[in-house]
Write an enzyme that holds these catalytic residues in place. Structure first.
Site, PDB file in Angstrom:
ATOM      1  N   GLY A  23       0.772  -1.241   0.000  1.00  0.00           N
ATOM      2  CA  GLY A  23       0.000   0.000   0.000  1.00  0.00           C
ATOM      3  C   GLY A  23       0.800   1.287   0.000  1.00  0.00           C
ATOM      4  O   GLY A  23       0.333   2.300  -0.509  1.00  0.00           O
TER       5      GLY A  23
ATOM      6  N   ASP B  72      -5.753   1.714  10.075  1.00  0.00           N
ATOM      7  CA  ASP B  72      -7.190   1.423  10.148  1.00  0.00           C
ATOM      8  C   ASP B  72      -7.480   0.784  11.512  1.00  0.00           C
ATOM      9  O   ASP B  72      -7.653   1.483  12.507  1.00  0.00           O
ATOM     10  CB  ASP B  72      -7.550   0.500   8.977  1.00  0.00           C
ATOM     11  CG  ASP B  72      -9.033   0.391   8.737  1.00  0.00           C
ATOM     12  OD1 ASP B  72      -9.803   0.574   9.696  1.00  0.00           O
ATOM     13  OD2 ASP B  72      -9.454   0.109   7.611  1.00  0.00           O
TER      14      ASP B  72
ATOM     15  N   LEU C  23       0.190  -2.375  12.507  1.00  0.00           N
ATOM     16  CA  LEU C  23       1.249  -1.657  13.227  1.00  0.00           C
ATOM     17  C   LEU C  23       1.591  -2.346  14.537  1.00  0.00           C
ATOM     18  O   LEU C  23       2.772  -2.453  14.887  1.00  0.00           O
ATOM     19  CB  LEU C  23       0.825  -0.212  13.496  1.00  0.00           C
ATOM     20  CG  LEU C  23       0.917   0.721  12.305  1.00  0.00           C
ATOM     21  CD1 LEU C  23       0.522   2.124  12.711  1.00  0.00           C
ATOM     22  CD2 LEU C  23       2.329   0.717  11.715  1.00  0.00           C
TER      23      LEU C  23
ATOM     24  N   ASP D 194      -5.823  -0.261  -2.253  1.00  0.00           N
ATOM     25  CA  ASP D 194      -6.519  -1.096  -3.229  1.00  0.00           C
ATOM     26  C   ASP D 194      -7.844  -1.632  -2.713  1.00  0.00           C
ATOM     27  O   ASP D 194      -8.138  -1.605  -1.519  1.00  0.00           O
ATOM     28  CB  ASP D 194      -5.650  -2.315  -3.581  1.00  0.00           C
ATOM     29  CG  ASP D 194      -5.630  -3.351  -2.440  1.00  0.00           C
ATOM     30  OD1 ASP D 194      -5.332  -2.963  -1.297  1.00  0.00           O
ATOM     31  OD2 ASP D 194      -5.945  -4.535  -2.692  1.00  0.00           O
TER      32      ASP D 194
ATOM     33  N   ARG E   4      -5.020   0.832  -7.209  1.00  0.00           N
ATOM     34  CA  ARG E   4      -3.829   1.392  -6.547  1.00  0.00           C
ATOM     35  C   ARG E   4      -3.256   2.560  -7.339  1.00  0.00           C
ATOM     36  O   ARG E   4      -2.578   3.427  -6.775  1.00  0.00           O
ATOM     37  CB  ARG E   4      -2.739   0.319  -6.393  1.00  0.00           C
ATOM     38  CG  ARG E   4      -3.076  -0.798  -5.418  1.00  0.00           C
ATOM     39  CD  ARG E   4      -1.811  -1.589  -5.099  1.00  0.00           C
ATOM     40  NE  ARG E   4      -2.079  -2.884  -4.502  1.00  0.00           N
ATOM     41  CZ  ARG E   4      -2.211  -3.116  -3.186  1.00  0.00           C
ATOM     42  NH1 ARG E   4      -2.102  -2.114  -2.334  1.00  0.00           N
ATOM     43  NH2 ARG E   4      -2.437  -4.326  -2.733  1.00  0.00           N
TER      44      ARG E   4
HETATM   45  C1  PRP Z   1      -3.637  -2.447   4.448  1.00  0.00           C
HETATM   46  C2  PRP Z   1      -2.941  -1.107   4.490  1.00  0.00           C
HETATM   47  C3  PRP Z   1      -2.231  -1.120   5.824  1.00  0.00           C
HETATM   48  C4  PRP Z   1      -3.137  -1.975   6.688  1.00  0.00           C
HETATM   49  C5  PRP Z   1      -3.939  -1.096   7.605  1.00  0.00           C
HETATM   50  O1  PRP Z   1      -2.737  -3.403   3.998  1.00  0.00           O
HETATM   51  O2  PRP Z   1      -2.043  -0.977   3.412  1.00  0.00           O
HETATM   52  O3  PRP Z   1      -0.958  -1.717   5.736  1.00  0.00           O
HETATM   53  O4  PRP Z   1      -4.000  -2.698   5.811  1.00  0.00           O
HETATM   54  O5  PRP Z   1      -4.946  -1.827   8.252  1.00  0.00           O
HETATM   55  P1  PRP Z   1      -4.970  -2.138   9.814  1.00  0.00           P
HETATM   56  O6  PRP Z   1      -4.594  -0.870  10.546  1.00  0.00           O
HETATM   57  O7  PRP Z   1      -6.409  -2.532  10.023  1.00  0.00           O
HETATM   58  O8  PRP Z   1      -4.015  -3.255  10.099  1.00  0.00           O
HETATM   59  P2  PRP Z   1      -3.173  -4.780   3.349  1.00  0.00           P
HETATM   60  O9  PRP Z   1      -3.038  -5.839   4.391  1.00  0.00           O
HETATM   61  O10 PRP Z   1      -4.514  -4.663   2.692  1.00  0.00           O
HETATM   62  O11 PRP Z   1      -2.043  -5.036   2.273  1.00  0.00           O
HETATM   63  P3  PRP Z   1      -1.548  -4.055   1.071  1.00  0.00           P
HETATM   64  O12 PRP Z   1      -0.684  -2.989   1.724  1.00  0.00           O
HETATM   65  O13 PRP Z   1      -0.788  -4.969   0.190  1.00  0.00           O
HETATM   66  O14 PRP Z   1      -2.772  -3.451   0.409  1.00  0.00           O
END
Ligand code: PRP
Length: 189
Positions: free
Chosen positions: A59, A118, A123, A174, A180
């Site tokens: 991301g 989110d 994290l 995405d 993206r």
């Molecule tokens: C998404 C985004 C963050 C994470 C945030 O990644 O890019 O890294 O989720 O969500 P959270 O705070 O609820 O953990 P994703 O796992 O969809 O992978 P990507 O980065 O490949 O899109």
């Protein structure tokens, strides 16, 4: 900084392939301005030391590439790959580390770059892993922060925008690997 609401003529953007978006939350100009400001803040916050900017893929790939070009001090770049969402619109709850940075982290100032905070699960998991490697410092820079994470154990030092609690796509974010490449950030219907 709050989001701005602008009408979007979906038919005028072939990148959406007809998918309805609710609104543009952050347009190209707003993103560019804020990324430039973040670059200045980060440059000032690290007057010395080895700075390693660690992008969380996938991301953060667009944000990170724009951000590092706004940081006016020496730095190195590496990546982490983690995934939690799969093809859904709600976090699966399990964070998987798919690629581990090859660079030595001990003794360095580490800046972990995220596209969005989110639920905070990603994290919480990754910061725990990185702290064990004894960096000199470890901070987070996130372009977007929904401010809804309960149980988030770490402060995000550098935040681009407080984000609406909607499913956002574009500028690296995405839905099922699509959208993206949008140069703006929009929410899906
Ligand atoms: C998404 C985004 C963050 C994470 C945030 O990644 O890019 O890294 O989720 O969500 P959270 O705070 O609820 O953990 P994703 O796992 O969809 O992978 P990507 O980065 O490949 O899109």
């Amino acid at each position: 900084m709050s989001s701005t609401v602008r009408p979007l003529n979906v038919k005028s953007d072939p990148r959406l392939s007809g998918r309805a978006v609710k609104r543009v939350a952050f347009d190209e100009a707003a993103i560019a301005t804020r990324v430039s400001e973040l670059g200045k803040e980060i440059s000032a916050a690290y007057p010395d030391g080895d700075l390693l900017v660690l992008g969380l893929l996938k991301g953060s790939f667009i944000f990170l590439s724009d951000l590092v070009r706004q940081i006016t001090r020496p730095l190195q770049v590496d990546f982490l790959v983690a995934t939690s969402y799969g093809d859904g619109m709600v976090s699966s709850g399990t964070v998987n580390l798919v690629y581990d940075p090859e660079t030595e982290l001990a003794g360095k100032d580490i800046l972990l770059v995220e596209d969005i905070v989110d639920s905070g699960r990603t994290l919480n998991r990754l910061m725990g892993i990185l702290k064990e490697r004894r960096p000199r410092s470890l901070e987070i820079c996130a372009l977007l922060h929904k401010r809804i994470a309960e149980g988030l154990k770490f402060e995000t030092k550098f935040v681009g925008f407080d984000a609406p609690n909607e499913f956002l796509v574009g500028y690296g974010l995405d839905h099922a690997e699509n959208f993206r490449h949008l140069p703006y950030i929009a929410s899906l219907q």
